[in-house]
Scaffold this motif. Sequence first.
Motif, PDB file in Angstrom:
ATOM      1  N   ARG A 141       0.901  -1.167  -0.159  1.00  0.00           N
ATOM      2  CA  ARG A 141      -0.017  -0.044  -0.147  1.00  0.00           C
ATOM      3  C   ARG A 141       0.815   1.256  -0.009  1.00  0.00           C
ATOM      4  N   GLU A 142       1.866   1.231   0.767  1.00  0.00           N
ATOM      5  CA  GLU A 142       2.892   2.303   0.687  1.00  0.00           C
ATOM      6  C   GLU A 142       3.578   2.470  -0.564  1.00  0.00           C
ATOM      7  N   ALA A 143       3.902   1.303  -0.940  1.00  0.00           N
ATOM      8  CA  ALA A 143       4.416   1.387  -2.555  1.00  0.00           C
ATOM      9  C   ALA A 143       3.606   2.135  -3.680  1.00  0.00           C
ATOM     10  N   LEU A 144       2.139   1.636  -3.575  1.00  0.00           N
ATOM     11  CA  LEU A 144       1.189   2.422  -4.311  1.00  0.00           C
ATOM     12  C   LEU A 144       1.076   3.937  -4.004  1.00  0.00           C
ATOM     13  N   ASP A 145       1.091   4.244  -2.941  1.00  0.00           N
ATOM     14  CA  ASP A 145       0.946   5.582  -2.334  1.00  0.00           C
ATOM     15  C   ASP A 145       2.108   6.506  -3.085  1.00  0.00           C
ATOM     16  N   ARG A 146       3.344   5.713  -3.169  1.00  0.00           N
ATOM     17  CA  ARG A 146       4.450   6.486  -3.803  1.00  0.00           C
ATOM     18  C   ARG A 146       4.634   6.504  -5.330  1.00  0.00           C
ATOM     19  N   GLY A 147       3.574   5.840  -5.695  1.00  0.00           N
ATOM     20  CA  GLY A 147       3.446   5.890  -7.324  1.00  0.00           C
ATOM     21  C   GLY A 147       3.740   4.819  -8.053  1.00  0.00           C
ATOM     22  N   HIS A 148       4.068   3.599  -7.294  1.00  0.00           N
ATOM     23  CA  HIS A 148       4.430   2.313  -7.990  1.00  0.00           C
ATOM     24  C   HIS A 148       3.022   1.941  -8.783  1.00  0.00           C
ATOM     25  N   THR A 149       3.279   1.197  -9.816  1.00  0.00           N
ATOM     26  CA  THR A 149       2.089   0.443 -10.411  1.00  0.00           C
ATOM     27  C   THR A 149       2.227  -0.807 -11.064  1.00  0.00           C
ATOM     28  N   HIS A 150       3.532  -1.385 -10.596  1.00  0.00           N
ATOM     29  CA  HIS A 150       3.809  -2.887 -10.766  1.00  0.00           C
ATOM     30  C   HIS A 150       4.527  -3.268  -9.776  1.00  0.00           C
ATOM     31  N   PHE A 151       4.364  -4.617  -9.251  1.00  0.00           N
ATOM     32  CA  PHE A 151       4.813  -5.068  -8.318  1.00  0.00           C
ATOM     33  C   PHE A 151       5.441  -6.520  -8.048  1.00  0.00           C
ATOM     34  N   CYS A 152       6.173  -7.122  -7.205  1.00  0.00           N
ATOM     35  CA  CYS A 152       7.023  -8.281  -7.334  1.00  0.00           C
ATOM     36  C   CYS A 152       7.308  -8.766  -5.994  1.00  0.00           C
ATOM     37  N   ARG A 153       7.341  -9.808  -5.736  1.00  0.00           N
ATOM     38  CA  ARG A 153       8.079 -10.544  -4.625  1.00  0.00           C
ATOM     39  C   ARG A 153       8.719 -11.800  -5.172  1.00  0.00           C
TER      40      ARG A 153
END
Length: 326
Positions: A141-153
């Motif tokens: 959620r924090e990453a979303l708030d910082r403007g990220h649109t693609h995610f990975c683990r």
Amino acid sequence: MDFRFISTFHAKVNQPDLTITVGYNQSTPKMIKLLNEYKGDSFIHSGNWWNIKPETRTREVVLEKQEQLWIKGKTIGFMSCNIPASFERADYWNMPQKARIKAIEKCLENADWALEHVKNQVPIYCSLEVCTHDEARKWFREALDRGHTHFCRGVAEFLSKPKYRKEGLLKVFEIVIGARSVLGDKPFHLSGTASPYLMPIFCYLGVSSIDGSTPVTSALGRGTVYDKFFRGHKVREIKEWSCDCSFCSQFSEKEVIKNFNEDNVGRMLHNLELWKKNVKEIQECHDRTELRQLIENRIEETGSKYLKRQWERAIDLLTKLNHDVS
């Protein structure tokens, strides 16, 4: 449903319908040439941290080398530089929360930096070393708030050690459930897993793509091919063979068996055809209800106790964490 399998790259496979992955540390003139000649898409990995000296694997070096491997119109993403809580402890997800949070913060800093400094028009897959459901929810959620649109683990380490595999897989399920609960319809990639049994379960839980080496390394390193039920067979032990994939259907039964024993590329091409068929069946499901039916049908068709057990664990975890079970 939206789902993609990304395969480990092999120079003798060049297929427009197969997305491949290479690591930033493979940035050589030869690899750049091969990628330019490759007909399909590519995903540029940030490297397996357990195989690379930490002091040489910096966010600056990772992005610089990824940019060198970028191919216009073909590169679908860069995985940001992920840093684990420990480079020595196999079950680092059981370390104190303070150490885990420090690693997650560093990962997010690296992803923020990559998002700011990337030169080419390519998505940055924000890779966070979250280890629990709540960590996944908070930090993605924090990453979303910082403007990220693609995610990975990256999850290979959860599954690589037999001692921790049962616990590790449950942690992967937990992380995926947490991440998807806050990411909405944003892409979420799992790196380091390509189990044919687990692929539909991962999709059901919310994964949009995975990368892994199973169909390639099984063929090349272990002399193993898979049947339509995804059971592995050592080629030297095969006496009879029946398969209608696009590779096997070119030959008679005797010719296929001979090819498998003499040509590891043939084994690899066959395995990859089964993985692509697996993905197609997942993609043809219109919603989670249909995907659930696909999984339950496979449990019945394959008779796989492993698939049944992991599916039950996934559903139990969804229920326990108060998430929807379609």
